[in-house]
Design an enzyme around this catalytic site. Structure first.
Site, mmCIF file in Angstrom:
data_model
loop_
_atom_site.group_PDB
_atom_site.id
_atom_site.type_symbol
_atom_site.label_atom_id
_atom_site.label_comp_id
_atom_site.label_asym_id
_atom_site.label_seq_id
_atom_site.Cartn_x
_atom_site.Cartn_y
_atom_site.Cartn_z
ATOM 1 N N HIS A 38 -3.413 6.952 2.257
ATOM 2 C CA HIS A 38 -3.823 5.651 1.720
ATOM 3 C C HIS A 38 -5.210 5.328 2.255
ATOM 4 C CE1 HIS A 38 -4.225 1.506 0.862
ATOM 5 N NE2 HIS A 38 -3.912 1.079 2.055
ATOM 6 N N ASN A 53 -10.283 -0.595 0.057
ATOM 7 C CA ASN A 53 -8.828 -0.473 0.087
ATOM 8 C C ASN A 53 -8.263 -1.092 -1.203
ATOM 9 O OD1 ASN A 53 -6.071 -0.860 0.475
ATOM 10 N ND2 ASN A 53 -6.258 -1.536 2.585
ATOM 11 N N CYS A 82 0.815 -1.216 0.000
ATOM 12 C CA CYS A 82 0.000 0.000 0.000
ATOM 13 C C CYS A 82 0.848 1.265 0.000
ATOM 14 C CB CYS A 82 -0.946 -0.003 1.180
ATOM 15 S SG CYS A 82 -1.932 -1.496 1.266
HETATM 16 C C1 LIG Z 1 -10.143 -5.011 10.264
HETATM 17 C C2 LIG Z 1 -10.622 -4.148 11.387
HETATM 18 C C3 LIG Z 1 -11.745 -3.233 10.928
HETATM 19 C C4 LIG Z 1 -11.163 -5.071 12.480
HETATM 20 O O1 LIG Z 1 -11.533 -4.349 13.618
HETATM 21 P P1 LIG Z 1 -11.076 -4.834 15.065
HETATM 22 O O2 LIG Z 1 -11.690 -3.962 16.029
HETATM 23 O O3 LIG Z 1 -9.589 -4.936 15.063
HETATM 24 O O4 LIG Z 1 -11.699 -6.266 15.123
HETATM 25 P P2 LIG Z 1 -11.422 -7.436 16.152
HETATM 26 O O5 LIG Z 1 -11.021 -8.614 15.370
HETATM 27 O O6 LIG Z 1 -10.560 -7.000 17.277
HETATM 28 O O7 LIG Z 1 -12.858 -7.691 16.697
HETATM 29 C C5 LIG Z 1 -13.548 -6.778 17.546
HETATM 30 C C6 LIG Z 1 -14.950 -7.291 17.755
HETATM 31 O O8 LIG Z 1 -15.681 -7.244 16.501
HETATM 32 C C7 LIG Z 1 -16.071 -8.552 16.106
HETATM 33 N N1 LIG Z 1 -15.886 -8.664 14.668
HETATM 34 C C8 LIG Z 1 -14.722 -8.897 13.998
HETATM 35 N N2 LIG Z 1 -14.947 -8.890 12.686
HETATM 36 C C9 LIG Z 1 -16.237 -8.635 12.511
HETATM 37 C C10 LIG Z 1 -17.072 -8.487 11.380
HETATM 38 N N3 LIG Z 1 -16.594 -8.572 10.125
HETATM 39 N N4 LIG Z 1 -18.369 -8.209 11.573
HETATM 40 C C11 LIG Z 1 -18.879 -8.082 12.812
HETATM 41 N N5 LIG Z 1 -18.146 -8.221 13.921
HETATM 42 C C12 LIG Z 1 -16.836 -8.493 13.767
HETATM 43 C C13 LIG Z 1 -15.200 -9.489 16.875
HETATM 44 O O9 LIG Z 1 -15.828 -10.736 17.053
HETATM 45 C C14 LIG Z 1 -15.001 -8.745 18.160
HETATM 46 O O10 LIG Z 1 -16.142 -8.878 18.972
HETATM 47 P P3 LIG Z 1 -16.009 -9.161 20.558
HETATM 48 O O11 LIG Z 1 -15.253 -7.988 21.098
HETATM 49 O O12 LIG Z 1 -17.426 -9.233 20.993
HETATM 50 O O13 LIG Z 1 -15.258 -10.431 20.644
HETATM 51 C C15 LIG Z 1 -9.498 -3.286 11.962
HETATM 52 O O14 LIG Z 1 -8.618 -4.060 12.711
HETATM 53 C C16 LIG Z 1 -8.731 -2.563 10.881
HETATM 54 O O15 LIG Z 1 -9.255 -1.941 10.011
HETATM 55 N N6 LIG Z 1 -7.398 -2.574 10.998
HETATM 56 C C17 LIG Z 1 -6.542 -1.920 10.040
HETATM 57 C C18 LIG Z 1 -6.515 -2.758 8.833
HETATM 58 C C19 LIG Z 1 -5.991 -2.086 7.632
HETATM 59 O O16 LIG Z 1 -6.344 -0.981 7.327
HETATM 60 N N7 LIG Z 1 -5.149 -2.809 6.923
HETATM 61 C C20 LIG Z 1 -4.613 -2.422 5.706
HETATM 62 C C21 LIG Z 1 -3.464 -1.512 5.878
HETATM 63 S S1 LIG Z 1 -2.727 -1.326 4.332
#
Ligand SMILES: CC(C)(COP(=O)(O)OP(=O)(O)OC[C@H]1O[C@@H](n2cnc3c(N)ncnc32)[C@H](O)[C@@H]1OP(=O)(O)O)[C@@H](O)C(=O)NCCC(=O)NCCS
Lengths: 82, 336
Positions: free
Chosen positions: B261, B292, B123
Protein backbone atom coordinates in the site's frame (compact mmCIF):
# COMPACT_ATOMS: atom_id res chain seq x y z
CA UNK A 1 20.49 -11.99 31.05
CA UNK A 2 20.13 -8.21 31.33
CA UNK A 3 22.48 -6.16 29.17
CA UNK A 4 25.07 -3.83 30.71
CA UNK A 5 25.35 -0.14 29.93
CA UNK A 6 28.24 -0.76 27.50
CA UNK A 7 26.34 -3.51 25.74
CA UNK A 8 23.29 -1.27 25.35
CA UNK A 9 25.30 1.62 23.90
CA UNK A 10 27.08 -0.77 21.53
CA UNK A 11 23.71 -2.28 20.53
CA UNK A 12 22.16 1.15 19.95
CA UNK A 13 25.21 2.10 17.88
CA UNK A 14 24.64 -0.89 15.61
CA UNK A 15 20.95 -0.09 15.32
CA UNK A 16 21.57 3.59 14.51
CA UNK A 17 24.23 2.55 12.00
CA UNK A 18 21.80 0.16 10.33
CA UNK A 19 18.93 2.67 10.20
CA UNK A 20 20.65 6.03 9.63
CA UNK A 21 24.07 4.95 8.32
CA UNK A 22 25.96 6.79 11.09
CA UNK A 23 29.38 5.23 11.97
CA UNK A 24 29.04 3.23 15.18
CA UNK A 25 31.88 5.12 16.88
CA UNK A 26 29.89 8.37 16.64
CA UNK A 27 27.07 6.96 18.75
CA UNK A 28 27.94 8.10 22.29
CA UNK A 29 25.93 8.68 25.48
CA UNK A 30 25.81 12.48 25.09
CA UNK A 31 24.72 12.47 21.43
CA UNK A 32 21.23 13.66 20.52
CA UNK A 33 19.48 11.36 18.07
CA UNK A 34 17.94 14.13 16.01
CA UNK A 35 20.55 16.90 16.32
CA UNK A 36 23.76 14.85 16.13
CA UNK A 37 22.95 11.51 14.57
CA UNK A 38 20.59 12.31 11.69
CA UNK A 39 17.82 10.20 13.22
CA UNK A 40 14.55 12.01 12.45
CA UNK A 41 11.25 11.35 14.22
CA UNK A 42 10.36 8.42 11.94
CA UNK A 43 13.82 6.83 12.07
CA UNK A 44 13.52 7.17 15.85
CA UNK A 45 10.44 4.95 15.72
CA UNK A 46 12.50 2.37 13.81
CA UNK A 47 15.33 2.64 16.34
CA UNK A 48 12.85 2.09 19.16
CA UNK A 49 11.26 -0.92 17.48
CA UNK A 50 14.71 -2.47 16.89
CA UNK A 51 15.79 -1.73 20.47
CA UNK A 52 12.61 -3.33 21.84
CA UNK A 53 13.43 -6.55 20.00
CA UNK A 54 17.09 -6.55 20.86
CA UNK A 55 16.83 -5.71 24.56
CA UNK A 56 13.48 -7.30 25.35
CA UNK A 57 11.91 -4.08 26.58
CA UNK A 58 8.65 -2.22 25.85
CA UNK A 59 9.00 1.45 24.93
CA UNK A 60 5.51 2.99 24.56
CA UNK A 61 4.91 5.84 22.08
CA UNK A 62 4.45 8.32 24.93
CA UNK A 63 7.91 7.59 26.32
CA UNK A 64 9.68 7.82 22.96
CA UNK A 65 9.63 11.62 22.88
CA UNK A 66 11.56 11.77 26.17
CA UNK A 67 14.45 9.80 24.70
CA UNK A 68 16.44 12.70 23.29
CA UNK A 69 19.97 11.34 23.64
CA UNK A 70 21.66 7.95 23.42
CA UNK A 71 22.13 8.27 27.19
CA UNK A 72 18.37 8.74 27.74
CA UNK A 73 17.65 5.61 25.73
CA UNK A 74 20.38 3.61 27.46
CA UNK A 75 19.08 4.52 30.92
CA UNK A 76 15.52 3.76 29.90
CA UNK A 77 16.51 0.32 28.65
CA UNK A 78 18.67 -0.40 31.74
CA UNK A 79 15.69 0.40 33.94
CA UNK A 80 12.98 -1.39 31.96
CA UNK A 81 14.62 -4.47 30.42
CA UNK A 82 13.06 -7.79 31.35
CA UNK B 1 -37.81 -33.42 4.42
CA UNK B 2 -34.27 -32.38 3.74
CA UNK B 3 -33.99 -32.11 -0.04
CA UNK B 4 -30.71 -32.71 -1.80
CA UNK B 5 -29.26 -29.34 -2.82
CA UNK B 6 -27.19 -29.05 -5.94
CA UNK B 7 -23.90 -27.30 -5.11
CA UNK B 8 -22.56 -24.42 -7.17
CA UNK B 9 -19.65 -25.15 -9.43
CA UNK B 10 -16.66 -22.90 -9.48
CA UNK B 11 -13.24 -22.78 -11.08
CA UNK B 12 -10.34 -24.76 -9.62
CA UNK B 13 -8.43 -21.54 -8.90
CA UNK B 14 -8.64 -17.80 -9.51
CA UNK B 15 -6.28 -15.22 -10.98
CA UNK B 16 -6.03 -11.54 -11.78
CA UNK B 17 -6.75 -11.32 -15.51
CA UNK B 18 -6.50 -7.60 -16.11
CA UNK B 19 -5.76 -4.30 -14.39
CA UNK B 20 -6.71 -0.68 -15.07
CA UNK B 21 -6.26 2.69 -13.44
CA UNK B 22 -7.50 6.26 -13.54
CA UNK B 23 -5.54 9.24 -12.22
CA UNK B 24 -7.24 12.64 -12.11
CA UNK B 25 -5.81 15.17 -14.56
CA UNK B 26 -4.87 17.82 -12.00
CA UNK B 27 -1.42 17.30 -10.50
CA UNK B 28 -0.94 19.00 -7.13
CA UNK B 29 2.70 19.72 -6.19
CA UNK B 30 3.90 20.19 -2.62
CA UNK B 31 4.07 23.97 -3.28
CA UNK B 32 0.29 24.08 -3.39
CA UNK B 33 0.00 22.15 -0.10
CA UNK B 34 2.40 24.63 1.51
CA UNK B 35 -0.06 27.50 0.99
CA UNK B 36 -2.10 26.14 3.89
CA UNK B 37 0.41 24.59 6.30
CA UNK B 38 3.71 25.60 7.88
CA UNK B 39 6.03 23.01 6.32
CA UNK B 40 8.49 22.65 3.46
CA UNK B 41 8.89 20.67 0.28
CA UNK B 42 11.98 19.08 1.78
CA UNK B 43 10.18 17.99 4.98
CA UNK B 44 7.31 16.45 3.02
CA UNK B 45 9.68 14.63 0.67
CA UNK B 46 11.94 13.28 3.39
CA UNK B 47 9.11 12.22 5.74
CA UNK B 48 6.77 10.76 3.15
CA UNK B 49 8.53 10.56 -0.22
CA UNK B 50 5.60 12.42 -1.78
CA UNK B 51 6.35 15.08 -4.41
CA UNK B 52 3.00 15.35 -6.20
CA UNK B 53 -0.47 13.85 -6.01
CA UNK B 54 -3.54 13.96 -8.24
CA UNK B 55 -6.69 15.68 -6.99
CA UNK B 56 -9.97 15.12 -8.75
CA UNK B 57 -11.93 17.93 -10.38
CA UNK B 58 -15.72 18.29 -10.16
CA UNK B 59 -16.26 15.93 -13.12
CA UNK B 60 -13.93 13.25 -11.81
CA UNK B 61 -16.35 11.56 -9.45
CA UNK B 62 -16.03 8.31 -7.52
CA UNK B 63 -18.31 6.75 -10.15
CA UNK B 64 -16.64 8.23 -13.24
CA UNK B 65 -13.10 7.37 -12.12
CA UNK B 66 -14.25 3.83 -11.33
CA UNK B 67 -15.89 3.40 -14.70
CA UNK B 68 -12.68 4.53 -16.43
CA UNK B 69 -10.46 2.19 -14.40
CA UNK B 70 -12.95 -0.69 -14.52
CA UNK B 71 -13.38 -0.40 -18.29
CA UNK B 72 -9.62 -0.56 -18.77
CA UNK B 73 -9.32 -3.61 -16.50
CA UNK B 74 -12.08 -5.40 -18.43
CA UNK B 75 -10.40 -4.62 -21.77
CA UNK B 76 -7.02 -5.74 -20.36
CA UNK B 77 -8.60 -9.02 -19.22
CA UNK B 78 -9.84 -9.59 -22.76
CA UNK B 79 -13.42 -10.32 -21.76
CA UNK B 80 -16.70 -8.62 -22.64
CA UNK B 81 -18.18 -6.34 -19.97
CA UNK B 82 -21.34 -8.45 -19.76
CA UNK B 83 -19.31 -11.46 -18.63
CA UNK B 84 -18.73 -9.74 -15.28
CA UNK B 85 -20.78 -11.55 -12.65
CA UNK B 86 -20.04 -9.31 -9.68
CA UNK B 87 -18.70 -5.83 -8.97
CA UNK B 88 -17.04 -5.04 -5.64
CA UNK B 89 -16.17 -1.42 -4.92
CA UNK B 90 -13.98 -0.49 -1.97
CA UNK B 91 -14.15 3.15 -0.98
CA UNK B 92 -14.45 5.45 2.02
CA UNK B 93 -15.12 8.60 0.00
CA UNK B 94 -18.46 7.92 -1.68
CA UNK B 95 -20.71 10.25 0.23
CA UNK B 96 -24.08 8.62 -0.24
CA UNK B 97 -24.78 5.91 2.31
CA UNK B 98 -27.27 4.28 0.01
CA UNK B 99 -27.48 2.95 -2.65
CA UNK B 100 -24.08 1.36 -3.08
CA UNK B 101 -22.09 3.10 -5.82
CA UNK B 102 -21.16 -0.35 -7.20
CA UNK B 103 -24.55 -0.82 -8.87
CA UNK B 104 -24.21 2.32 -10.94
CA UNK B 105 -20.62 1.53 -11.82
CA UNK B 106 -21.64 -1.99 -12.89
CA UNK B 107 -24.32 -0.52 -15.13
CA UNK B 108 -22.04 2.12 -16.61
CA UNK B 109 -19.21 -0.28 -17.47
CA UNK B 110 -21.77 -2.33 -19.41
CA UNK B 111 -21.78 -5.29 -17.06
CA UNK B 112 -25.57 -5.60 -17.21
CA UNK B 113 -27.08 -6.85 -13.97
CA UNK B 114 -24.30 -8.45 -11.94
CA UNK B 115 -24.18 -8.70 -8.15
CA UNK B 116 -22.77 -5.35 -6.99
CA UNK B 117 -21.89 -3.97 -3.59
CA UNK B 118 -19.51 -1.65 -1.72
CA UNK B 119 -17.09 -2.56 1.03
CA UNK B 120 -15.38 -0.38 3.62
CA UNK B 121 -11.93 -1.66 4.51
CA UNK B 122 -9.84 1.51 4.24
CA UNK B 123 -6.38 1.04 2.79
CA UNK B 124 -6.75 -2.76 2.94
CA UNK B 125 -9.82 -2.52 0.70
CA UNK B 126 -8.11 -3.90 -2.39
CA UNK B 127 -6.91 -7.03 -0.58
CA UNK B 128 -10.31 -7.52 1.01
CA UNK B 129 -12.04 -7.17 -2.36
CA UNK B 130 -9.54 -9.45 -4.07
CA UNK B 131 -10.09 -12.11 -1.41
CA UNK B 132 -13.87 -11.94 -1.78
CA UNK B 133 -13.53 -12.10 -5.57
CA UNK B 134 -11.26 -15.12 -5.42
CA UNK B 135 -13.76 -16.87 -3.17
CA UNK B 136 -16.63 -16.09 -5.53
CA UNK B 137 -14.77 -17.40 -8.58
CA UNK B 138 -13.70 -20.59 -6.89
CA UNK B 139 -17.08 -21.13 -5.24
CA UNK B 140 -18.89 -20.43 -8.49
CA UNK B 141 -21.15 -17.47 -7.68
CA UNK B 142 -19.42 -15.41 -10.38
CA UNK B 143 -17.12 -16.36 -13.23
CA UNK B 144 -15.54 -12.92 -13.49
CA UNK B 145 -15.44 -10.33 -10.74
CA UNK B 146 -14.53 -6.65 -11.14
CA UNK B 147 -12.77 -5.32 -8.03
CA UNK B 148 -12.38 -1.55 -7.79
CA UNK B 149 -10.56 0.56 -5.23
CA UNK B 150 -11.52 4.20 -5.60
CA UNK B 151 -11.03 7.32 -3.49
CA UNK B 152 -11.47 11.06 -3.58
CA UNK B 153 -9.53 11.59 -0.37
CA UNK B 154 -9.06 15.26 -1.23
CA UNK B 155 -12.70 15.59 -0.09
CA UNK B 156 -11.72 14.23 3.32
CA UNK B 157 -8.47 16.16 3.70
CA UNK B 158 -8.17 19.06 6.10
CA UNK B 159 -5.97 21.44 4.09
CA UNK B 160 -4.76 23.06 7.32
CA UNK B 161 -3.79 19.89 9.19
CA UNK B 162 0.00 19.64 9.08
CA UNK B 163 -0.07 15.94 9.85
CA UNK B 164 -2.22 14.88 6.89
CA UNK B 165 -2.60 17.72 4.35
CA UNK B 166 0.23 16.43 2.15
CA UNK B 167 -0.54 12.71 2.33
CA UNK B 168 -3.66 11.95 0.38
CA UNK B 169 -4.53 11.69 -3.29
CA UNK B 170 -7.42 10.69 -5.55
CA UNK B 171 -7.80 7.96 -8.14
CA UNK B 172 -9.23 4.58 -9.04
CA UNK B 173 -7.62 1.20 -9.65
CA UNK B 174 -9.37 -1.96 -10.80
CA UNK B 175 -8.72 -5.61 -11.54
CA UNK B 176 -10.73 -8.41 -13.08
CA UNK B 177 -10.51 -11.70 -11.23
CA UNK B 178 -11.47 -14.85 -13.10
CA UNK B 179 -10.92 -18.60 -13.42
CA UNK B 180 -7.48 -20.20 -13.53
CA UNK B 181 -6.13 -23.73 -14.00
CA UNK B 182 -3.25 -23.04 -11.61
CA UNK B 183 -3.12 -21.21 -8.27
CA UNK B 184 -2.40 -17.53 -9.00
CA UNK B 185 -3.68 -15.82 -5.85
CA UNK B 186 -2.17 -17.15 -2.63
CA UNK B 187 -3.77 -17.52 0.79
CA UNK B 188 -4.76 -14.13 2.23
CA UNK B 189 -3.35 -13.14 5.59
CA UNK B 190 -5.87 -10.60 6.85
CA UNK B 191 -7.37 -9.28 10.00
CA UNK B 192 -8.35 -6.30 12.09
CA UNK B 193 -7.22 -4.61 15.28
CA UNK B 194 -10.29 -2.86 16.59
CA UNK B 195 -8.54 -1.78 19.77
CA UNK B 196 -6.72 0.69 17.49
CA UNK B 197 -9.85 1.92 15.70
CA UNK B 198 -9.20 5.53 16.72
CA UNK B 199 -5.64 5.75 15.33
CA UNK B 200 -6.93 6.59 11.83
CA UNK B 201 -10.45 7.97 11.80
CA UNK B 202 -12.85 10.51 10.38
CA UNK B 203 -12.94 13.43 12.80
CA UNK B 204 -16.75 13.59 13.03
CA UNK B 205 -19.67 11.45 11.83
CA UNK B 206 -21.87 13.02 9.15
CA UNK B 207 -24.88 13.13 11.47
CA UNK B 208 -23.16 15.90 13.39
CA UNK B 209 -24.98 18.14 10.91
CA UNK B 210 -28.35 16.99 12.21
CA UNK B 211 -27.91 19.15 15.29
CA UNK B 212 -25.24 21.62 14.24
CA UNK B 213 -24.63 23.79 11.21
CA UNK B 214 -21.65 23.86 8.89
CA UNK B 215 -20.69 27.18 10.44
CA UNK B 216 -20.48 25.59 13.89
CA UNK B 217 -18.42 22.47 13.15
CA UNK B 218 -15.39 21.95 10.96
CA UNK B 219 -16.05 19.74 7.95
CA UNK B 220 -15.16 16.09 8.70
CA UNK B 221 -11.72 14.91 7.57
CA UNK B 222 -9.38 11.98 8.08
CA UNK B 223 -7.15 12.35 11.09
CA UNK B 224 -4.48 10.00 12.42
CA UNK B 225 -1.90 9.42 15.10
CA UNK B 226 0.99 9.42 12.64
CA UNK B 227 3.71 7.92 14.81
CA UNK B 228 1.50 5.15 16.16
CA UNK B 229 0.41 4.23 12.63
CA UNK B 230 3.99 4.35 11.39
CA UNK B 231 5.15 2.07 14.18
CA UNK B 232 2.34 -0.39 13.58
CA UNK B 233 3.03 -0.39 9.84
CA UNK B 234 6.78 -0.96 10.02
CA UNK B 235 6.64 -3.48 12.84
CA UNK B 236 3.43 -5.46 12.56
CA UNK B 237 2.86 -5.23 8.80
CA UNK B 238 6.30 -6.57 7.92
CA UNK B 239 5.31 -9.66 9.91
CA UNK B 240 2.03 -9.96 8.04
CA UNK B 241 3.85 -9.64 4.71
CA UNK B 242 6.29 -12.35 5.76
CA UNK B 243 3.39 -14.58 6.78
CA UNK B 244 1.76 -14.12 3.36
CA UNK B 245 5.01 -15.25 1.71
CA UNK B 246 5.23 -18.24 4.05
CA UNK B 247 1.63 -19.30 3.49
CA UNK B 248 2.04 -19.03 -0.28
CA UNK B 249 5.25 -21.06 -0.02
CA UNK B 250 7.18 -18.36 -1.85
CA UNK B 251 10.72 -17.36 -0.84
CA UNK B 252 11.84 -13.73 -1.12
CA UNK B 253 14.32 -14.95 -3.79
CA UNK B 254 11.41 -16.16 -5.93
CA UNK B 255 9.62 -12.83 -5.74
CA UNK B 256 9.73 -10.42 -8.70
CA UNK B 257 7.66 -7.53 -7.42
CA UNK B 258 6.63 -5.96 -4.10
CA UNK B 259 3.52 -3.79 -4.15
CA UNK B 260 2.78 -2.48 -0.66
CA UNK B 261 0.00 0.00 0.00
CA UNK B 262 1.39 3.38 -1.01
CA UNK B 263 1.10 5.20 2.31
CA UNK B 264 4.57 6.57 2.86
CA UNK B 265 7.94 5.86 1.20
CA UNK B 266 9.51 5.50 4.63
CA UNK B 267 7.17 2.63 5.50
CA UNK B 268 8.01 0.99 2.17
CA UNK B 269 11.77 1.34 2.74
CA UNK B 270 11.51 -0.05 6.24
CA UNK B 271 9.48 -3.07 5.08
CA UNK B 272 12.02 -3.89 2.36
CA UNK B 273 14.74 -3.97 5.03
CA UNK B 274 12.79 -6.05 7.52
CA UNK B 275 11.69 -8.54 4.87
CA UNK B 276 15.27 -8.64 3.54
CA UNK B 277 13.98 -8.44 -0.01
CA UNK B 278 16.71 -9.21 -2.56
CA UNK B 279 17.96 -6.44 -4.87
CA UNK B 280 16.25 -7.94 -7.90
CA UNK B 281 12.75 -7.40 -6.48
CA UNK B 282 11.02 -4.45 -8.16
CA UNK B 283 9.35 -2.24 -5.56
CA UNK B 284 6.31 -0.06 -6.27
CA UNK B 285 7.12 3.55 -5.37
CA UNK B 286 4.06 5.15 -6.86
CA UNK B 287 3.44 7.18 -3.68
CA UNK B 288 5.97 9.76 -4.95
CA UNK B 289 3.64 11.01 -7.65
CA UNK B 290 0.28 9.67 -6.48
CA UNK B 291 0.22 10.18 -2.71
CA UNK B 292 -1.83 7.85 -0.56
CA UNK B 293 -4.97 6.84 -2.46
CA UNK B 294 -6.09 4.23 0.10
CA UNK B 295 -7.97 1.34 -1.54
CA UNK B 296 -6.86 2.47 -5.01
CA UNK B 297 -3.13 2.50 -4.32
CA UNK B 298 -2.21 -1.14 -4.99
CA UNK B 299 -4.03 -1.60 -8.32
CA UNK B 300 -2.85 1.86 -9.45
CA UNK B 301 0.75 0.94 -8.63
CA UNK B 302 0.33 -2.47 -10.27
CA UNK B 303 -1.01 -0.88 -13.43
CA UNK B 304 1.86 1.59 -13.61
CA UNK B 305 4.57 -1.05 -13.06
CA UNK B 306 3.12 -3.13 -15.90
CA UNK B 307 2.57 -0.15 -18.20
CA UNK B 308 6.14 1.11 -17.77
CA UNK B 309 7.67 -2.32 -18.23
CA UNK B 310 9.11 -2.43 -14.69
CA UNK B 311 7.06 -5.56 -14.13
CA UNK B 312 5.67 -8.06 -16.61
CA UNK B 313 2.79 -10.45 -16.96
CA UNK B 314 3.44 -13.67 -15.07
CA UNK B 315 5.66 -12.03 -12.45
CA UNK B 316 5.16 -13.07 -8.84
CA UNK B 317 4.12 -10.15 -6.62
CA UNK B 318 3.64 -9.70 -2.90
CA UNK B 319 0.82 -7.24 -2.16
CA UNK B 320 -0.09 -5.85 1.24
CA UNK B 321 -2.66 -3.26 2.25
CA UNK B 322 -3.12 -1.77 5.71
CA UNK B 323 -4.90 1.17 7.25
CA UNK B 324 -7.93 2.56 9.04
CA UNK B 325 -9.68 0.02 11.21
CA UNK B 326 -7.02 -0.92 11.77
CA UNK B 327 -7.22 -3.57 9.05
CA UNK B 328 -4.77 -5.39 6.85
CA UNK B 329 -4.63 -7.93 4.02
CA UNK B 330 -1.61 -9.48 2.31
CA UNK B 331 -1.22 -12.13 -0.38
CA UNK B 332 1.03 -13.28 -3.20
CA UNK B 333 -0.32 -13.02 -6.75
CA UNK B 334 0.72 -13.73 -10.31
CA UNK B 335 0.56 -10.46 -12.24
CA UNK B 336 -1.86 -10.28 -15.19
C1 LIG C 1 2.51 11.80 9.00
C2 LIG C 1 3.95 11.56 9.30
C3 LIG C 1 4.80 11.77 8.06
C4 LIG C 1 4.38 12.57 10.36
O1 LIG C 1 5.69 12.34 10.78
P1 LIG C 1 6.06 12.32 12.33
O2 LIG C 1 7.48 12.17 12.44
O3 LIG C 1 5.19 11.30 12.99
O4 LIG C 1 5.60 13.75 12.77
P2 LIG C 1 5.41 14.33 14.23
O5 LIG C 1 4.03 14.85 14.32
O6 LIG C 1 5.88 13.39 15.28
O7 LIG C 1 6.37 15.56 14.19
C5 LIG C 1 7.79 15.44 14.16
C6 LIG C 1 8.38 16.81 13.98
O8 LIG C 1 8.03 17.33 12.67
C7 LIG C 1 7.25 18.51 12.79
N1 LIG C 1 6.20 18.46 11.79
C8 LIG C 1 5.03 17.77 11.84
N2 LIG C 1 4.35 17.94 10.71
C9 LIG C 1 5.08 18.72 9.92
C10 LIG C 1 4.93 19.24 8.62
N3 LIG C 1 3.85 18.96 7.86
N4 LIG C 1 5.91 20.00 8.11
C11 LIG C 1 7.01 20.28 8.82
N5 LIG C 1 7.22 19.83 10.07
C12 LIG C 1 6.26 19.05 10.61
C13 LIG C 1 6.71 18.50 14.19
O9 LIG C 1 6.44 19.80 14.64
C14 LIG C 1 7.82 17.83 14.94
O10 LIG C 1 8.85 18.75 15.18
P3 LIG C 1 9.59 18.83 16.61
O11 LIG C 1 10.19 17.48 16.82
O12 LIG C 1 10.58 19.92 16.41
O13 LIG C 1 8.51 19.14 17.57
C15 LIG C 1 4.19 10.14 9.83
O14 LIG C 1 3.73 10.01 11.13
C16 LIG C 1 3.53 9.10 8.96
O15 LIG C 1 3.64 9.07 7.77
N6 LIG C 1 2.88 8.12 9.60
C17 LIG C 1 2.21 7.06 8.90
C18 LIG C 1 0.97 7.62 8.34
C19 LIG C 1 0.34 6.79 7.30
O16 LIG C 1 0.98 6.30 6.41
N7 LIG C 1 -0.97 6.67 7.42
C20 LIG C 1 -1.78 6.02 6.50
C21 LIG C 1 -1.77 4.56 6.69
S1 LIG C 1 -3.01 3.91 5.69
Amino acid sequence: MAATQEEIVAGLAEIVNEIAGIPTEDVKMDKSFTDDLDVDSLSMVEVVVAAEERFDVKIPDDDVKNLKTVGDATEYILKHQA
Amino acid sequence: MTAKIKPSKGAPYARILGVGGYRPTRVVPNEEILKHIDSSDEWIRTRSGIATRHWAGPDETVASMSVEAGGKAIADAGIAPDQIGAVIVSTVSHFKQTPAIATRIAHEVGAGKPAAFDISAGCAGFGYGLTLAKGMVVEGSAEYVLVIGVERLSDLTDREDRATAFLFGDGAGAVVVGPSKVPAIGPTVWGSEGDKSETITQTLPWDVYRDQTAAEVRYPAITQEGQAVFRWAVYEMAKVAQQALDEAGVNPEDLDVFIPHQANMRIIDSMIKTLKLPEHVTVARDVETTGNTSAASIPLAMERLLATGQAKSGDTALVIGFGAGLVYAATVVTLP
